[in-house]
Write a protein that holds these residues in place. Structure first.
Motif, PDB file in Angstrom:
ATOM      1  N   GLU A 192      60.612  36.259  33.761  1.00  0.00           N
ATOM      2  CA  GLU A 192      61.492  36.402  34.923  1.00  0.00           C
ATOM      3  C   GLU A 192      62.257  35.101  35.127  1.00  0.00           C
ATOM      4  N   ARG A 207      65.664  44.581  32.850  1.00  0.00           N
ATOM      5  CA  ARG A 207      66.327  45.069  34.064  1.00  0.00           C
ATOM      6  C   ARG A 207      66.725  43.866  34.913  1.00  0.00           C
ATOM      7  N   ARG A 208      67.717  44.062  35.744  1.00  0.00           N
ATOM      8  CA  ARG A 208      68.177  43.040  36.680  1.00  0.00           C
ATOM      9  C   ARG A 208      67.786  43.525  38.056  1.00  0.00           C
ATOM     10  N   GLU A 209      67.089  42.665  38.801  1.00  0.00           N
ATOM     11  CA  GLU A 209      66.609  43.064  40.121  1.00  0.00           C
ATOM     12  C   GLU A 209      66.635  41.853  41.046  1.00  0.00           C
ATOM     13  N   GLY A 210      67.272  41.999  42.185  1.00  0.00           N
ATOM     14  CA  GLY A 210      67.291  40.932  43.172  1.00  0.00           C
ATOM     15  C   GLY A 210      67.843  39.623  42.635  1.00  0.00           C
ATOM     16  N   ASN A 245      66.634  38.220  36.202  1.00  0.00           N
ATOM     17  CA  ASN A 245      66.440  38.924  34.935  1.00  0.00           C
ATOM     18  C   ASN A 245      64.942  39.161  34.754  1.00  0.00           C
TER      19      ASN A 245
END
Length: 140
Positions: free
Chosen positions: A80, A124-127, A130
């Motif tokens: 992350e 996935r990209r979240e908040g 990466n």
């Protein structure tokens, strides 16, 4: 209950040595064969080197978090970071596997090795972060 590891790294490739030592310890504690540590370290080296090299145009200090979990059946890993959005599995150039090594263009081979080394590799990209997820079946 499985074996777990979480390591927070600075966005500096010198941190890969510390991560490799932690991964080696994790693999040993989980009772897994050394080739598992080799595969994980290869993947982390590729993914994190690319993130550090290309993902932080501001040149500032950033944290990269690596999580590992083994439950006896599967090893799951997550990398992350807050680098620029980039899906290595769809945006990295495909490797040229047919050209002679001396004339082959640079790029793409590392991500290819990550995908070949793991049973699953997703992004996935979240908040604004990466998230790369890796999974590898525990060898019999």
């Amino acid at each position: 209950m499985g074996t777990r590891l979480e390591v927070v790294l600075d966005n500096d490739v010198a941190e890969l040595e510390r991560l490799a030592g932690a991964v080696d310890g994790f693999v040993a504690d989980a009772g897994l064969p050394p080739e598992v540590a080799f595969k994980l370290n290869l993947c982390f080296d590729e993914l994190i080197t690319n993130t550090v090299t290309y993902g932080y145009p501001d040149g500032g200090r950033h944290a990269i978090r690596v999580r590992l979990e083994a439950d006896g059946r599967e090893i799951r890993a997550e990398v992350e970071d807050d680098a620029a959005a980039f899906d290595p599995f769809t945006e990295a150039p495909p490797p040229d596997l047919d050209s002679d090594v001396d004339t082959r263009p640079i790029g793409g081979l590392g991500v290819y090795l990550v995908q070949r080394s793991m049973d699953r590799a997703t992004y996935r990209r979240e908040g604004g972060r990466n998230l790369v997820h890796l999974a590898l079946a525990v060898p019999p």
